[in-house]
Design an enzyme around this catalytic site. Structure first.
Site, PDB file in Angstrom:
ATOM      1  N   ASP A 352     -20.271  24.148 -51.904  1.00 51.88           N
ATOM      2  CA  ASP A 352     -20.198  23.960 -53.347  1.00 51.88           C
ATOM      3  C   ASP A 352     -20.210  22.456 -53.609  1.00 51.88           C
ATOM      4  O   ASP A 352     -19.704  21.680 -52.794  1.00 51.88           O
ATOM      5  CB  ASP A 352     -18.922  24.586 -53.903  1.00 51.88           C
ATOM      6  CG  ASP A 352     -18.802  24.389 -55.392  1.00 51.88           C
ATOM      7  OD1 ASP A 352     -19.743  24.744 -56.104  1.00 51.88           O
ATOM      8  OD2 ASP A 352     -17.759  23.866 -55.824  1.00 51.88           O
ATOM      9  N   ASP A 546     -13.740  25.136 -52.983  1.00 52.39           N
ATOM     10  CA  ASP A 546     -12.391  25.069 -53.533  1.00 52.39           C
ATOM     11  C   ASP A 546     -11.770  26.461 -53.500  1.00 52.39           C
ATOM     12  O   ASP A 546     -12.386  27.434 -53.940  1.00 52.39           O
ATOM     13  CB  ASP A 546     -12.445  24.542 -54.972  1.00 52.39           C
ATOM     14  CG  ASP A 546     -11.082  24.557 -55.629  1.00 52.39           C
ATOM     15  OD1 ASP A 546     -10.825  25.448 -56.453  1.00 52.39           O
ATOM     16  OD2 ASP A 546     -10.258  23.695 -55.285  1.00 52.39           O
ATOM     17  N   ASP A 550     -13.614  28.967 -56.012  1.00 48.53           N
ATOM     18  CA  ASP A 550     -14.646  29.579 -55.172  1.00 48.53           C
ATOM     19  C   ASP A 550     -14.090  30.699 -54.284  1.00 48.53           C
ATOM     20  O   ASP A 550     -14.651  30.996 -53.238  1.00 48.53           O
ATOM     21  CB  ASP A 550     -15.292  28.508 -54.275  1.00 48.53           C
ATOM     22  CG  ASP A 550     -15.920  27.388 -55.073  1.00 48.53           C
ATOM     23  OD1 ASP A 550     -16.595  27.686 -56.072  1.00 48.53           O
ATOM     24  OD2 ASP A 550     -15.738  26.218 -54.691  1.00 48.53           O
TER      25      ASP A 550
END
Length: 657
Positions: A352, A546, A550
Site C-alpha cells: 500500500d 497499515d 488495510d
C-alpha cells in the site's frame, strides 16, 4: 478510579524497586520445552569426558593384557557414560523414555562386550561431543530468549486520591494513573497525561534511538523511561499489553508446526523403528545360519547407532525458535513457525502506498481555485473536513483555523470510503475528495497539471477548484526495495488511490513491476485476491500495509505485514508479521532471517538423511566399523547444531539501527 484498586498494602513515595525482577516463564511447545530444559552446558560433563579420554589414552600404555586390560577399559567407558546413565534413570523413573540414550548405551556396551573396549569408549565420547554441541546451540538460543523475556516488574507506583501507592501490576486496571520514574520499565500500554521524557524502545523495536514522548503520546509496554518522570493513563490490563502479546505469540505453546517439522516428525516415526528392527534382524537372523555372531552383531550395532533421529528432531524446531527470537530482537515479530517458513518463499510483495512507501505526512503543494478566492476554497474544504481523522484532512485544517460551531449552525458530514467527504453546513452542500467523488455526482473538474494528489472541492454542485497535496517517499525506500529483490522477491506491486499519472511516476522511480491506481479500499482487497489467485502454488504473496486501514488486505495475503506498530496494539491482532518501526529496511532483514533459517533447516535435514541412509546400507554389508558409524552420527549432530547456531547473531549492534 478507586473502584478499580484494592486497598493498598504499602505506601511508597519513591520509585518502585527493580532489584528483583522475576523472569517470565517461557510458554513453549512440548518439544521446544524439552529441548531447552534437557540441554545445559555442564562443566561436570566436560570434565567427565576429558577424564575418560585421558584414561583411555593412559591405559593404552599400561602393561596389562586379557581380562584385566578389558576391565580397565571399562573405567573410561563408565566415566563417559555416567551422565547419560544418570539422566536415563531419572527419565525412566518419570516414565519418560528418552530413546536416544537407550540406543547409545546399548550400542556402546554391546561394542565393549564384542571385544572392542576402545571403540566402545570412542562411541560414547563421540555421542557426548554431539550432545555438547547441542548444548552450545541451545544455550545461545536460551540466552537470546532471556534478552527478550527478562522483563517483568514486580511493583509499580500508582497515583490515587493525590497520593502515591506501590502495588503489583496485576492489581491495576485501565484508567489508573501510573507514575514511571527514569530507569523504570513501563509494563502497561498507556497514554502520557503529564510529563516529557525520552523512552528506550529497543526491547520491542530493535532500535537504540530514544523516542521523545509528551502529553498525548501513546506508549507500549516493554519500553524504559530514560530521563524524566511520566504520568501514564493505563489503557489495557497487564496481561493484555503489547509486550505480553509479543511474548505470547512468540512462545505460543499451541502454534502449529511448520512443514519441515511435520516432515521430520513423520520421517522419524517410520525411520527409527525401521532402523531398530533392521538392526535386530541383522544381529539375530544371519548368524542363526552361519554362526558368525560377532560379525553380524557388529553390523547390527552400526545400524542401531544410525537409528538416532536426534540431529533432525532437535535442530529443526530449534532453528525456527532461534529465527523467531532473532527477528523479534530486531523489532520484527513473526506470528509462528508457519509464517516464518512462508516468508522464505516470498516472490511477490504488494505494498500500500500511503504510510508504507510514503511517510503519510501530507504537505500542501498548491491551491488552485476556480471562480472563487484561495481563502474561500480552503475554508470550504476545512469546514467539510472538520471532524475527519484522515491525514489529508488534518493537513487542510492546518491552512484554516476553524472556529467552533455556533448554536444555530447545522453541520452534518458523511465520509465516503475511499472517495472523500459529503458535508452539509447550514444551507450548503460541500463535496471534498478525489475525482471519483465528483464524477459520481456529475460535477466537472479540472485535471491537475502537476504531480500530487488533487483534493477537489465542490459547493452546491459548483466546482470551486482543488488543493494539491504531496506525500513524501520514505527515506531509503528505493534501497530497501532493491535489497528485497536481492533476497529473492521477483515481483513488486504498488496499490494506491492516486490518479494514474501520479502513481506511475512514483512506481517508475522506485522500480515497481506493477502499479494499480485509483483504488478504493475494497478495490485493494480485490487486487490482492487476484494476485493470490494467479501466483504459483509454492510461492508466497506478502502484503505490506497499515494494520488498521488495510486489515482486510492483510488477511487475504499469505503473509500480512504491518509496519509502524510503536503507537498501537492493533497490528498484533490483524497481521502475521508486525514490524515495530516504519523503516522499510526491516523488510529485507526479515526476508534474510527467514531465508537463512529455512536454508539451514533444509540443509540439516538433507545432510542427516543422506548420511544416515548411505551408512546404513554400507553398515549392513559390513563395510564400515562401529567407531566410524559413531563418528558420522556425532558429526551430523555437530554439523546441525553449529549450523543452527548461525541463526543467532553474537553482536547486538548488528540488529540495531
Amino acid at each position: 478510579m478507586a473502584n478499580h484498586l484494592p486497598p493498598p498494602k504499602s505506601k511508597h513515595l519513591g520509585p518502585s524497586s527493580t532489584k528483583h525482577k522475576p523472569k517470565r516463564e517461557p510458554i513453549l511447545s512440548a518439544h521446544e520445552r524439552d529441548i531447552l530444559s534437557e540441554h545445559h552446558l555442564s562443566i561436570r560433563s566436560i570434565v567427565a569426558c576429558v577424564a575418560a579420554l585421558v584414561l583411555l589414552i593412559g591405559f593404552k600404555y599400561l602393561p596389562f593384557e586379557g581380562i584385566v586390560r578389558s576391565l580397565l577399559y571399562l573405567i573410561p567407558l563408565l566415566c563417559a557414560s555416567i551422565g547419560v546413565i544418570a539422566r536415563l534413570i531419572i527419565k525412566l523413573s518419570e516414565r519418560d523414555y528418552y530413546e536416544e540414550d537407550i540406543i547409545i548405551l546399548i550400542a556402546a556396551f554391546a561394542t565393549y562386550f564384542l571385544g572392542h573396549p576402545v571403540a566402545a569408549t570412542v562411541v560414547m565420547l563421540l555421542y557426548r561431543l554431539g550432545e555438547m554441541t547441542c548444548d552450545f546451540a541451545v544455550t545461545r538460543c536460551r540466552n537470546k530468549m532471556s534478552e527478550i523475556l527478562d522483563f517483568n516488574v514486580r511493583k509499580v507506583n500508582v497515583l490515587k486520591n493525590g497520593r502515591v501507592y506501590t502495588v503489583r501490576p496485576e492489581q491495576l486496571r485501565p484508567g489508573n494513573i501510573l507514575i514511571v520514574s527514569p530507569g523504570e520499565m513501563i509494563p502497561f500500554d498507556g497514554e502520557v497525561v503529564e510529563g516529557v521524557s525520552e523512552i528506550d524502545t529497543s526491547l520491542i523495536s530493535g532500535s537504540d534511538k530514544p523516542v521523545t514522548v509528551s502529553v498525548g503520546s501513546t506508549i507500549l509496554s516493554g519500553c524504559m523511561n530514560l530521563s524524566h518522570d511520566l504520568k501514564l493513563r493505563i489503557r489495557r490490563e497487564y496481561d493484555k499489553s503489547a509486550y505480553a502479546i509479543i511474548v505470547d505469540k512468540l512462545m505460543d505453546k499451541n502454534r502449529k508446526k511448520s512443514k519441515p517439522e511435520i516432515f521430520v516428525s513423520r520421517f522419524t516415526r517410520i525411520y527409527t523403528p525401521a532402523a531398530i528392527i533392521l538392526a535386530f534382524i541383522l544381529s539375530v537372523i544371519p548368524p542363526l545360519f552361519n554362526g558368525e555372531w560377532t560379525e553380524w552383531i557388529s553390523r547390527g550395532v552400526v545400524v542401531l547407532l544410525l537409528s538416532c533421529p536426534c540431529a533432525m528432531n532437535i535442530s529443526v524446531p530449534l532453528t525456527f525458535l532461534s529465527g523467531l527470537l532473532q527477528a523479534s530482537f530486531s523489532g520484527i515479530h513473526i506470528k509462528d513457525d508457519n509464517v516464518f517458513e512462508a516468508i522464505s518463499r516470498s516472490e511477490t510483495m504488494v505494498f500500500d502506498k500511503t504510510g508504507t512507501i510514503t511517510d503519510g505526512r501530507f504537505a500542501v503543494a498548491g491551491v488552485f481555485p476556480d471562480g472563487v478566492t484561495e481563502g474561500e476554497l480552503i475554508q470550504a474544504a476545512a469546514e467539510a473536513e472538520r471532524n475527519s481523522k484522515h491525514p489529508v484532512a488534518k493537513t487542510i485544517r492546518q491552512l484554516y483555523p476553524l472556529k467552533p460551531l455556533g448554536d444555530n449552525d447545522m453541520f452534518e458530514a458523511e465520509e465516503i470510503h475511499g472517495k472523500g467527504i459529503s458535508a452539509f453546513l447550514n444551507k450548503h452542500h460541500i463535496y471534498v475528495g478525489n475525482a471519483s467523488l465528483l464524477e459520481e455526482h456529475g460535477i466537472h473538474y479540472k485535471v491537475p497539471a502537476r504531480s500530487g494528489a488533487a483534493i477537489h472541492v465542490a459547493v452546491d454542485g459548483i466546482y470551486w477548484g482543488y488543493i494539491l497535496v504531496v506525500d513524501k517517499v520514505k527515506n531509503g525506500a528505493f534501497d530497501a526495495l532493491e535489497a528485497m529483490r536481492r533476497e529473492g522477491v521477483r515481483n513488486m506491486v504498488l496499490l494506491t488511490g492516486d490518479v494514474r499519472s501520479v502513481s506511475r511516476t512514483l512506481a517508475s522511480s522506485l522500480n515497481f513491476d506493477m502499479v494499480k491506481s485509483e483504488l478504493v479500499p475494497e478495490s485493494k482487497v480485490s487486487a490482492v485476491e487476484y494476485l493470490m489467485a494467479t501466483k504459483g502454488d509454492r510461492c508466497t504473496l506478502g502484503f505490506v500495509g497499515d494494520a488498521e486501514n488495510d486489515r482486510e488486505a492483510l488477511s487475504r495475503a499469505d503473509v500480512g505485514i504491518a509496519l509502524g506498530a510503536l503507537t498501537s496494539r492493533k497490528p498484533f491482532d490483524n497481521a502475521d508479521v508486525v514490524i515495530m518501526s516504519e523503516d522499510l529496511g526491516k523488510l529485507p532483514e526479515m526476508l534474510k532471517i527467514s531465508r537463512t533459517g529455512n536454508h539451514i533447516v533444509t540443509m540439516n535435514i538433507l545432510v542427516s538423511i543422506v548420511a544416515k541412509l548411505s551408512l546404513i546400507v554400507l553398515g549392513g554389508f559390513g563395510l564400515i566399523p562401529i567407531w566410524l558409524a559413531a563418528a558420522v552420527e556425532s558429526g551430523t549432530m555437530v554439523f546441525s547444531m553449529l549450523n543452527t547456531s548461525r541463526v543467532i547473531k553474537n553482536d547486538k549492534k548488528e540488529n540495531k539501527e
